[in-house]
Write a protein that holds these residues in place. Structure first.
Motif, mmCIF file in Angstrom:
data_model
loop_
_atom_site.group_PDB
_atom_site.id
_atom_site.type_symbol
_atom_site.label_atom_id
_atom_site.label_comp_id
_atom_site.label_asym_id
_atom_site.label_seq_id
_atom_site.Cartn_x
_atom_site.Cartn_y
_atom_site.Cartn_z
ATOM 1 N N ARG A 73 0.834 -1.202 0.000
ATOM 2 C CA ARG A 73 0.000 0.000 0.000
ATOM 3 C C ARG A 73 0.871 1.256 0.000
ATOM 4 N N ARG A 74 1.993 1.213 0.675
ATOM 5 C CA ARG A 74 2.912 2.342 0.629
ATOM 6 C C ARG A 74 3.440 2.538 -0.802
ATOM 7 N N TYR A 75 3.730 1.432 -1.456
ATOM 8 C CA TYR A 75 4.211 1.498 -2.837
ATOM 9 C C TYR A 75 3.141 2.092 -3.755
ATOM 10 N N ARG A 76 1.902 1.666 -3.600
ATOM 11 C CA ARG A 76 0.811 2.176 -4.436
ATOM 12 C C ARG A 76 0.527 3.645 -4.128
ATOM 13 N N GLY A 77 0.588 4.044 -2.869
ATOM 14 C CA GLY A 77 0.381 5.443 -2.510
ATOM 15 C C GLY A 77 1.463 6.335 -3.090
ATOM 16 N N ALA A 78 2.705 5.881 -3.028
ATOM 17 C CA ALA A 78 3.799 6.663 -3.616
ATOM 18 C C ALA A 78 3.642 6.773 -5.120
ATOM 19 N N THR A 79 3.193 5.704 -5.768
ATOM 20 C CA THR A 79 2.977 5.734 -7.212
ATOM 21 C C THR A 79 1.866 6.704 -7.578
ATOM 22 N N ALA A 80 0.810 6.784 -6.755
ATOM 23 C CA ALA A 80 -0.337 7.650 -7.040
ATOM 24 C C ALA A 80 0.047 9.126 -7.059
ATOM 25 N N VAL A 81 1.093 9.516 -6.328
ATOM 26 C CA VAL A 81 1.489 10.936 -6.286
ATOM 27 C C VAL A 81 2.848 11.149 -6.943
ATOM 28 N N ASP A 82 3.304 10.149 -7.699
ATOM 29 C CA ASP A 82 4.590 10.254 -8.418
ATOM 30 C C ASP A 82 5.764 10.522 -7.499
ATOM 31 N N LEU A 83 5.727 9.860 -6.348
ATOM 32 C CA LEU A 83 6.874 9.964 -5.436
ATOM 33 C C LEU A 83 8.062 9.252 -6.090
ATOM 34 N N PRO A 84 9.230 9.863 -6.144
ATOM 35 C CA PRO A 84 10.343 9.267 -6.904
ATOM 36 C C PRO A 84 10.923 8.003 -6.290
ATOM 37 N N ALA A 85 10.913 7.888 -4.954
ATOM 38 C CA ALA A 85 11.587 6.744 -4.324
ATOM 39 C C ALA A 85 10.948 6.454 -2.968
ATOM 40 N N LEU A 86 11.262 5.272 -2.448
ATOM 41 C CA LEU A 86 10.814 4.857 -1.116
ATOM 42 C C LEU A 86 12.012 4.349 -0.333
ATOM 43 N N GLU A 87 11.988 4.566 0.962
ATOM 44 C CA GLU A 87 13.027 4.005 1.825
ATOM 45 C C GLU A 87 12.706 2.537 2.078
ATOM 46 N N CYS A 88 13.652 1.682 1.819
ATOM 47 C CA CYS A 88 13.458 0.239 1.940
ATOM 48 C C CYS A 88 14.579 -0.373 2.771
ATOM 49 N N VAL A 89 14.233 -1.456 3.448
ATOM 50 C CA VAL A 89 15.208 -2.243 4.189
ATOM 51 C C VAL A 89 15.316 -3.595 3.498
ATOM 52 N N ILE A 90 16.499 -3.911 2.989
ATOM 53 C CA ILE A 90 16.708 -5.180 2.290
ATOM 54 C C ILE A 90 17.076 -6.247 3.312
ATOM 55 N N ASN A 91 16.301 -7.326 3.313
ATOM 56 C CA ASN A 91 16.553 -8.431 4.253
ATOM 57 C C ASN A 91 16.195 -9.733 3.559
ATOM 58 N N ASP A 92 17.210 -10.392 2.997
ATOM 59 C CA ASP A 92 16.984 -11.659 2.304
ATOM 60 C C ASP A 92 16.680 -12.804 3.264
ATOM 61 N N GLY A 93 16.743 -12.522 4.579
ATOM 62 C CA GLY A 93 16.358 -13.556 5.536
ATOM 63 C C GLY A 93 14.892 -13.947 5.394
ATOM 64 N N TYR A 94 14.056 -13.016 4.894
ATOM 65 C CA TYR A 94 12.649 -13.351 4.664
ATOM 66 C C TYR A 94 12.481 -14.392 3.557
ATOM 67 N N ALA A 95 13.513 -14.568 2.727
ATOM 68 C CA ALA A 95 13.412 -15.476 1.575
ATOM 69 C C ALA A 95 14.139 -16.789 1.817
#
Length: 383
Positions: free
Chosen positions: A101-123
């Motif tokens: 939902r954060r990704y879709r909200g940012a896309t709706a207002v043309d936000l250029p980027a999002l802060e993300c935490v990469i954690n391959d432990g989830y995979a």
């Protein structure tokens, strides 16, 4: 001024030896990732993210400040689990674990980027990844029942059995089956559940009926229409019953209880030694009640050394009594008189009435009769 890491304990002013600071992230890196390099995962059971206006409002909030970072895994780690999703996610760097939902909200207002935490432990495995994806959604209050059912179904596929899912989330087995049964509903019926136009209790009941009878969509909608009518009838009956109870309670409070000290006409008075009571003739239910009339009352007295003075007739308010002797029966054409019953159950009140009604000589004679009745010595009284 930068703080020396060795002075961390002094910053807290803690004299005790502080616990070491541990980086708990598997390979966690906080990065600002362009939206074009991010892809939602293709196993998220959530499909309702709100209206376009809702997403724009949320996106404007993210523009001001993004408080919560989006957990993601690398493209390589995700494709190790689902290789067939290569074309679906496209040429991206990271795949969202939760936070679409954060990704879709940012896309709706043309936000250029999002802060993300990469954690391959989830995979580490499909089970681990799906647990991370679904757990947050299951705990959300606005997660609708159909989405929750889809999420549980995905977990069953990953864990192998419904019992394994229930044990993992520390739920009873019925928690899984109650949600999976909703997936048997036709899309039209599921939409009613999504909109909360069909209660979950009725939806689960319908799901069991569909499982047993293989009902079509039209059969399911017809059942719900009949069920609504039946529920309306029961609700109306309960409402009418409650209204009747309230009215009855109100009437009971508004009408004071009636009270009478008169004994029933068919009650037989108890016999009193030395006092006889008048017996009235039986009246016909069709004959008019005669007007009360005063009747002479005969009294018999025991022999006495002194003559008994003349007795005055009883007043209308006093009871008609006479000493023991043959009961005088009224003649056929004599009107009956309603005689007040003597309070034989209350000897003190009875004594007060006798003392008030009888002359002194009669009281002496009555006293001697009562003493003889109980076997008392009357010689001292005669002397």
């Amino acid at each position: 001024m930068a703080m020396n890491p060795d002075e961390f304990d002094d910053f807290l002013n803690d004299e005790d030896e502080p616990a070491p600071v541990v980086d708990t992230r598997a390979d966690g890196r906080l990065l600002r990732v362009p939206l074009g390099r991010i892809s939602p995962n293709l196993v998220n059971p959530r499909t309702d993210f709100g209206t376009e206006d809702d997403l724009k409002d949320f996106g404007r909030s993210l523009k001001r400040r993004q408080i919560q970072a989006v957990p993601v895994v690398t493209r390589k780690a995700y494709l190790n689990l689902w290789p067939d999703h290569k074309d679906g996610i496209g040429n991206v760097d990271v795949v969202i674990v939760s936070g679409e939902r954060r990704y879709r909200g940012a896309t709706a207002v043309d936000l250029p980027a999002l802060e993300c935490v990469i954690n391959d432990g989830y995979a580490e495995s499909r089970k681990t990844f799906l647990d991370a994806v679904v757990s947050e959604n299951i705990d959300r209050q606005n997660f609708d029942a159909i989405e929750e059912a889809n999420a549980v179904e995905v977990l069953v596929e990953a864990f192998g059995t419904a019992r394994a899912v229930a044990e993992h989330y520390e739920r009873v087995d019925g928690w899984v089956s109650q949600r999976r049964i909703l997936l048997r509903l036709a899309p039209e019926a599921q939409e009613l559940v999504r909109r909360q136009n069909m209660p979950l209790e009725a939806a689960r009941k319908l799901g069991k009926l569909v499982k047993d009878h293989q009902w079509s969509a039209s059969d399911q909608l017809q059942w719900w229409e009949d069920e609504q009518q039946e529920r309306a009838k029961k609700a109306a009956a309960k409402k009418a019953a409650r209204t009747a109870e309230r009215k009855a309670a109100a009437q009971a409070v508004s009408v004071p209880p009636s009270f009478t000290a008169v004994k029933p006409a068919d009650a037989v008075p108890a016999a009193v030694p030395g006092i006889a009571q008048r017996v009235e003739p039986e009246q016909s239910s069709h004959a008019p009640a005669p007007a009360p009339a005063a009747l002479p009352v005969q009294r018999e007295t025991a022999p006495s050394p002194t003559p008994t003075p003349a007795e005055a007739p009883p007043s209308a308010a006093s009871p008609a009594v006479r000493p023991a002797g043959p009961i005088r029966q009224p003649v056929a054409d004599e009107p009956s008189v309603l005689v007040r019953q003597l309070p034989t159950h209350d000897w003190e009140q009875l004594a007060d009435i006798v003392i008030a009604e009888l002359p002194e000589a009669a009281l002496h004679n009555l006293t001697e009769r009562l003493l003889e009745a109980v076997g008392a010595d009357t010689s001292s009284q005669s002397a």
